[in-house]
Scaffold this motif. Sequence first.
Motif, PDB file in Angstrom:
ATOM      1  N   PHE A   1      -2.686  19.253   5.510  1.00 24.04           N
ATOM      2  CA  PHE A   1      -1.292  19.062   5.100  1.00 24.04           C
ATOM      3  C   PHE A   1      -1.175  17.936   4.071  1.00 24.04           C
ATOM      4  CE2 PHE A   1      -0.103  21.317   9.096  1.00 24.04           C
ATOM      5  CZ  PHE A   1       0.780  22.222   8.543  1.00 24.04           C
ATOM      6  N   LEU A   2      -1.994  16.899   4.214  1.00 30.27           N
ATOM      7  CA  LEU A   2      -1.991  15.803   3.253  1.00 30.27           C
ATOM      8  C   LEU A   2      -2.378  16.304   1.865  1.00 30.27           C
ATOM      9  CD1 LEU A   2      -1.879  12.554   3.064  1.00 30.27           C
ATOM     10  CD2 LEU A   2      -4.365  12.722   3.080  1.00 30.27           C
TER      11      LEU A   2
ATOM     12  N   PHE B   1     -13.144   9.975   9.226  1.00 33.11           N
ATOM     13  CA  PHE B   1     -12.287  10.914   8.503  1.00 33.11           C
ATOM     14  C   PHE B   1     -10.867  10.371   8.353  1.00 33.11           C
ATOM     15  CE2 PHE B   1     -15.738  13.669   9.845  1.00 33.11           C
ATOM     16  CZ  PHE B   1     -15.942  14.440   8.713  1.00 33.11           C
ATOM     17  N   VAL B   2     -10.460   9.530   9.282  1.00 37.03           N
ATOM     18  CA  VAL B   2      -9.137   8.921   9.198  1.00 37.03           C
ATOM     19  C   VAL B   2      -9.004   8.069   7.938  1.00 37.03           C
ATOM     20  CG1 VAL B   2      -7.756   7.088  10.264  1.00 37.03           C
ATOM     21  CG2 VAL B   2      -8.544   9.004  11.639  1.00 37.03           C
ATOM     22  N   VAL B   3     -10.109   7.483   7.485  1.00 41.42           N
ATOM     23  CA  VAL B   3     -10.080   6.672   6.266  1.00 41.42           C
ATOM     24  C   VAL B   3      -9.551   7.492   5.094  1.00 41.42           C
ATOM     25  CG1 VAL B   3     -11.493   5.415   4.592  1.00 41.42           C
ATOM     26  CG2 VAL B   3     -11.927   5.143   7.050  1.00 41.42           C
ATOM     27  N   PHE B   4     -10.014   8.719   4.962  1.00 44.14           N
ATOM     28  CA  PHE B   4      -9.579   9.576   3.852  1.00 44.14           C
ATOM     29  C   PHE B   4      -8.087   9.894   3.963  1.00 44.14           C
ATOM     30  CE2 PHE B   4     -14.118  10.265   4.152  1.00 44.14           C
ATOM     31  CZ  PHE B   4     -14.522  10.254   2.824  1.00 44.14           C
ATOM     32  N   PHE B   5      -7.620  10.067   5.193  1.00 41.96           N
ATOM     33  CA  PHE B   5      -6.197  10.384   5.373  1.00 41.96           C
ATOM     34  C   PHE B   5      -5.321   9.211   4.943  1.00 41.96           C
ATOM     35  CE2 PHE B   5      -2.218  10.552   7.672  1.00 41.96           C
ATOM     36  CZ  PHE B   5      -1.831  11.875   7.525  1.00 41.96           C
ATOM     37  N   TRP B   6      -5.586   8.029   5.512  1.00 37.22           N
ATOM     38  CA  TRP B   6      -4.690   6.904   5.261  1.00 37.22           C
ATOM     39  C   TRP B   6      -4.824   6.341   3.853  1.00 37.22           C
ATOM     40  CZ3 TRP B   6      -0.805   7.046   8.160  1.00 37.22           C
ATOM     41  CH2 TRP B   6      -0.885   7.338   9.522  1.00 37.22           C
ATOM     42  N   ALA B   7      -6.005   6.453   3.229  1.00 42.05           N
ATOM     43  CA  ALA B   7      -6.143   5.970   1.857  1.00 42.05           C
ATOM     44  C   ALA B   7      -5.210   6.722   0.920  1.00 42.05           C
ATOM     45  CB  ALA B   7      -7.592   6.118   1.392  1.00 42.05           C
ATOM     46  N   ALA B   8      -5.005   8.014   1.194  1.00 41.67           N
ATOM     47  CA  ALA B   8      -4.076   8.810   0.393  1.00 41.67           C
ATOM     48  C   ALA B   8      -2.639   8.651   0.879  1.00 41.67           C
ATOM     49  CB  ALA B   8      -4.480  10.285   0.430  1.00 41.67           C
ATOM     50  N   PHE B   9      -2.453   8.617   2.197  1.00 43.65           N
ATOM     51  CA  PHE B   9      -1.117   8.521   2.766  1.00 43.65           C
ATOM     52  C   PHE B   9      -0.452   7.195   2.392  1.00 43.65           C
ATOM     53  CE2 PHE B   9       2.002   7.653   6.041  1.00 43.65           C
ATOM     54  CZ  PHE B   9       2.562   8.885   6.313  1.00 43.65           C
ATOM     55  N   GLU B  10      -1.225   6.109   2.370  1.00 45.61           N
ATOM     56  CA  GLU B  10      -0.659   4.783   2.130  1.00 45.61           C
ATOM     57  C   GLU B  10      -0.389   4.494   0.659  1.00 45.61           C
ATOM     58  OE1 GLU B  10       0.562   2.644   4.148  1.00 45.61           O
ATOM     59  OE2 GLU B  10       0.075   3.774   5.942  1.00 45.61           O
TER      60      GLU B  10
END
Length: 523
Positions: free
Chosen positions: A380-381, A302-311
């Motif tokens: 939040f993202l 699930f972290v992949v989805f967060f950082w792909a958008a965050f980065e």
Amino acid sequence: MQTIPAQTEQPLSAESTSHPRGLYLLFATEMWERFSYYGMRAVLVLFLTKAMMMDKAFASKFYGGYTSLVYLTPLIGGFISDRYWGNRRSILTGGLLMALGQFTLFFSASNYGPESTHALSHWLLYLGLGVMIVGNGFFKPNISSMVGSLYSPADKRKDAAYTIFYMGINLGSFIGNTITSLIGDTGNPADFRWAFLACGIAMLLGTVVFNWGKDKYLRTPEGVQVGETPAISGGIMGVYALLPVLLAIILGILWLDSAKFPTIAPLLGVAVLGITYMIFSDKSLSGADVKGIMVIFIVSFFVVFFWAAFEQAPASLTFFADEQMNRTIFGFTLPASIFQNLNAIFVVVGAPLMAMVWTALGRRGAEPPSPLKMAMGLAFLAAGYLVMCFGVHNLQPGVKVSMFFLVALYFLHSVGELCLSPIGLSLVNKLAPVKFASLLMAVWFLANAAANYLAGYMSSLYPDPKSTAPAPVLLGFHITNLYDFFMVFVVSAAVAAGILFLISGKLAKMMDARNYPAPVPQV
């Protein structure tokens, strides 16, 4: 500063309210390293497009390839640390290599031609990034895992400790981003070299600070030195001899992926399969260990989805700030890269508040489980990109967007980051068996590697209003404008948040009970 002899350090009990001094040594070391990394990253895509004359799509994919390898090499560095070098030797070697890489980028930026045809600049660009990739592989997983080593397994201060440590990351990011934006992102491509020089000096300083304090402050609560070379450790010098081979492999992968055909994506898949087999084939793991490791793998997905958008911050969001946003305030036009600082500012201010919230809830037995905190981070993202959708909806040609929308996005993303990233680091440290501590921390960074590679690909879909090429397509969805582009991240993050929320209770039950002890009643 007054030097305190190592033998005067008093062991800290699990009930102590203060943190060990070693935490602040690691805080300072990581702060300077993050100055180096984020300071360079803030101007990298602008350097690629404005000095190296790469188009946005190619620069985005090149950036994604570099950052994914930055997070992939901790798999190698974690393994070498566990088996041969130990944390301390790995951190020192990695720090020196990263400083060398930054200085190499300085020479690359100092030799580029007016038409960006200087071959030496391009080779130095690849070499500098390659050296930093190798160095980061040894540095990053080891300094993160050392934070947890300063506390006993039952110490409930770990989440707060990782949040404080995370504040150091963002303080370094803020200082580095500010300096490199002001001295590098000036509108003159020749000035990018000063940004890289500053980053090299910062990395060298961080390495010196760590070497100075490691013997005095890096100890367990019982006073035992942590991070030293394993007792049974052959082939230490042989690893040094293999460093040039590793560098050559990294350079080959980076060049092939950016200039020929996708290479990193298959490599990530092989790494996932290899690390999974390496860990789960170990017959000495207990049932509780296996469940804890499975939780690490699931939340990492699930972290992949967060950082792909965050980065998107140093890529598509920087393109947006550079071209589509009104950056003038009080008659002064802000550099596009400096807006990445908003994340660091919000995290530095919010980290101690968040640490207080988690600690207060923990004392009352009401602290949410780590997977639920991470689901909140994804929510939040999604909210941050939803705000951007309102800002760019029906945007007319030639009209620039108020900076309010980007400020709001970074605020919401920063809150989400505090719910997910330091909590995830702490979760890995809590659940990882001692023998796989660094390797499983590297698994966490493997998820970041996949996310950053995906982030580069997603940024390449950014709809350039000046381009005459057909609209980018993602899974049959035509991205014709900025609203479509940002809505992709709203949907992906919201769906991931919903699924993680639904399974968070099950994941909490899978966690090893000894890592989440019942609160001790206070008399």
